[in-house]
Structure formats: structure tokens, C-alpha cells
Design a protein around this motif. Sequence first.
Motif, mmCIF file in Angstrom:
data_model
loop_
_atom_site.group_PDB
_atom_site.id
_atom_site.type_symbol
_atom_site.label_atom_id
_atom_site.label_comp_id
_atom_site.label_asym_id
_atom_site.label_seq_id
_atom_site.Cartn_x
_atom_site.Cartn_y
_atom_site.Cartn_z
ATOM 1 N N PHE A 174 0.776 -1.114 0.102
ATOM 2 C CA PHE A 174 0.015 0.075 0.127
ATOM 3 C C PHE A 174 0.910 1.301 0.187
ATOM 4 N N ALA A 175 2.000 1.263 -0.327
ATOM 5 C CA ALA A 175 3.191 2.477 -0.430
ATOM 6 C C ALA A 175 3.382 2.792 -1.661
ATOM 7 N N ALA A 176 3.311 4.060 -1.681
ATOM 8 C CA ALA A 176 3.845 4.508 -3.245
ATOM 9 C C ALA A 176 4.991 5.606 -2.939
ATOM 10 N N GLU A 177 6.265 5.224 -3.572
ATOM 11 C CA GLU A 177 7.398 5.932 -3.423
ATOM 12 C C GLU A 177 7.417 7.031 -4.230
ATOM 13 N N GLY A 178 8.159 8.100 -3.733
ATOM 14 C CA GLY A 178 8.269 9.438 -4.664
ATOM 15 C C GLY A 178 9.373 10.357 -3.864
ATOM 16 N N ASN A 179 9.116 11.575 -3.879
ATOM 17 C CA ASN A 179 9.970 12.724 -2.914
ATOM 18 C C ASN A 179 9.858 12.338 -1.405
ATOM 19 N N VAL A 180 8.324 11.817 -1.495
ATOM 20 C CA VAL A 180 8.095 11.531 0.058
ATOM 21 C C VAL A 180 7.340 10.145 -0.215
ATOM 22 N N LEU A 181 7.165 9.037 1.116
ATOM 23 C CA LEU A 181 6.529 8.066 1.122
ATOM 24 C C LEU A 181 4.837 8.335 1.313
ATOM 25 N N ARG A 182 4.013 7.814 0.513
ATOM 26 C CA ARG A 182 2.588 8.215 0.635
ATOM 27 C C ARG A 182 1.987 6.769 0.562
ATOM 28 N N HIS A 183 0.885 6.726 1.030
ATOM 29 C CA HIS A 183 -0.224 5.520 0.702
ATOM 30 C C HIS A 183 -0.490 5.594 -0.675
ATOM 31 N N ALA A 184 -0.381 4.518 -1.265
ATOM 32 C CA ALA A 184 -1.022 4.396 -2.677
ATOM 33 C C ALA A 184 -2.559 4.515 -2.718
ATOM 34 N N ALA A 185 -3.253 5.476 -2.791
ATOM 35 C CA ALA A 185 -4.477 5.812 -2.871
ATOM 36 C C ALA A 185 -5.537 4.728 -3.328
ATOM 37 N N ASP A 186 -5.080 4.624 -4.541
ATOM 38 C CA ASP A 186 -5.804 3.735 -5.621
ATOM 39 C C ASP A 186 -5.743 2.269 -5.066
ATOM 40 N N ARG A 187 -4.895 1.747 -4.378
ATOM 41 C CA ARG A 187 -4.660 0.331 -3.891
ATOM 42 C C ARG A 187 -5.295 0.363 -2.620
ATOM 43 N N VAL A 188 -5.432 1.249 -1.776
ATOM 44 C CA VAL A 188 -5.998 1.305 -0.492
ATOM 45 C C VAL A 188 -7.484 1.228 -0.832
ATOM 46 N N ALA A 189 -8.070 2.049 -1.441
ATOM 47 C CA ALA A 189 -9.176 2.233 -1.768
ATOM 48 C C ALA A 189 -9.840 0.984 -2.419
#
Length: 363
Positions: A319-334
Motif C-alpha cells: 500500500f506504499a507509493a514511493e516518490g519524493n516522500v512516502l505516501r499511501h497508494a490511494a488507488d490500492r488502498v481504496a
Amino acid sequence: MSTGSVSSVSLPGVRVVAMGGGTGLSTLLRGLKRYAPSSLSGGYEQHDGVPYRISDLSAIVTVTDDGGSSGRLRRDFNMLPPGDLRNCMVALSEDEHLISRLFQHRFQAGGDLSGHSVGNLLVAALMEMTGDFGQAIRLSAEVLATRGHIYPATSSNVTLAAQMADGSVVRGETSISASHGRIVELMLEPADARPVPETLEAIERADLITLGPGSLYTSLVTNLLVQGIPEALAGAQGKRVYIANLMTQANESLDLTASQHIERIYEHTGQPIFDYALVNTAPVSEDIRKRYAAEGADVIQPDIERIEAMGIRCIEGDFAAEGNVLRHAADRVADALLRLPLRKNGRGTQKSGRRARRAARSV
């Protein structure tokens, strides 16, 4: 998952309530809104694979921010802080382009305007015009054509206070976040802050209720300190899901595992309020870990067995999406949330939900 212009009305509709604050809640709402009806056409996007569409989406948002533009408006206009609510409005907006970007634009110059966002100023103007903060939020949401409802957790002008491990009390969200002490207990002043009635009604009707992701104390627990909200969650029929953070946060959750986050929440609610916990079990890259280590943060340990020993079922995945910061992958969470069995074997009864709401109103 494919999307198109064909309506998904053949899928059963569910009512969803998302609770929290900060970046975490707005990120989640971006994923959920794709399954909600358009506020302009009333239609749905086509989604393959999930068994539900969202017929009604509500966000319940913390209102304890006292820093930056929100803090200044709070002091100058004696109003609730609009910042987190504004971010949720933009996240749920029909079209996150010009109007949404305008709402988020922050003045870099201009004397007294410096640091203020256009959206915050609009809410302040509507508050002054209508004399009602809730109405100001509703009208602002109409401007953005949001795919859902946005409610402050309380209409009371509350201050956040924290009892620290050394016995001191720190007041104000900004000061608490900057403190280097360990938080023992979080409090609202005044302690008898009442919820906005629409929040209790949304919780009672919901098929799915989420809390998180977000800062443990200053985004999540704050909502649960409002009188009546823990009771409403305890009596809710819908499935209740805790969305675990990806990383610890200095000064709020340092060294806490996923289960210990839940324990801290239960210490403030006084009763269990979760049926599921959505936990990232995918590895985080070494580059991201090093970047966060410089801020005193690390990956949260997903101690699944301990969570399930608490009577909470775990939803595990990447459920993690890496970029400049680490965020939840909103599409996979939903997507994961809408695969839960939401409309069968709901918790509690309609009667218990009404009891919780009556009890909340009597405090």
C-alpha cells in the motif's frame, strides 16, 4: 483496474465515512472519490473488479490546527481552522485543475496576505457572510463540486493539550508536534466539545468507517476526544478500519509498532473501535529509509500477530507509493477497502446506533 464513461450503478452502493486530518486523509479521499458519484452529472466511472460503488462519501476532519494560515485566521476571526478541511475539499473536487489549484495557492508576498491560501481566505469570507462555519464549508465545497460531504469533527473552538511523560502539559497542536517529550495523554480544552450532528448521523448510517492514515495524536486521536464520537464508533453497524501509517513520526509515534498505534488509540477511546487494520507489508526502499532516518523516523513494524490477538483482522498488502516522500497508494488502498464484505453481517443494530447518538447528545 479500468475506468471509462459507463455508469457503475449496477453495483450495490455503500456509505463510506473517512476520519482523520492532514495529508493522510486527503490522500485517502483521492482514492475513494473515484468510486463516488459525480457531483455534476450524478454518474459513476466504470470500475472493474470491486464489488461496490460509493453511494455516499463523508469526511470527518480534525479542527485543532493552530499554526500557519489556519492559526492566524483562527485568531483573527475567532473561527475554526480551515486548512485540513480545505485540503479535503480539494481532494474530493470534481476537477483538480485550475479552481483546485487556486484554492491551494498560497500568497508569497502582500504583507498581511503572505502565507495565506486562497481557499482559507474564501472560507473566512463565507464564515463572515453567513455567521456559520459549517455553512461556509458547505458553500466552499459547492464551488469545488466535491464528490462528498466534509464535516468538522466539532464546531467548538478547541485547543489541543498533551500530558507529557515528565508531568508537564503542552498546549497547542503546533507546540505538541514540536515537543521532544513523550505524550502520555491527549486532551481537548474544553473537554466537553460536542460533535457536529451530521458526523454522528454519518457514522450511524455508514457501511464502512476508516480512521487514518495520519499523525497518531494530532490527526487521529483528536477526532476521538470529541464527546460522543467514540460511543458512535463503538455502536456503529459498519465495518471499522484502521489504516496504519507507513512510517513513525518523531515526537508522536517514535518506535511504536502498528499494534501499539492501535493501543494508544484505545487508551483514549476506552473501548475497541476497529474490526480491521489495513497494514503495509511491502518493503520500503533503502533510499527512502535513509531519507526518513534523517528526520528520526523509520518504517512502522507490521506486527500482524499482535494486531490479530486484539481481535482485529488484518488486510495486508503493498500500500506504499514511493516518490519524493512516502505516501499511501490511494488507488490500492481504496480498492482493498471496497473488497471487504460491507453490506452483510454488519456490526451492532440500528437500535444500538441510535442509543449511541442519544448518549452523545446528552453529554
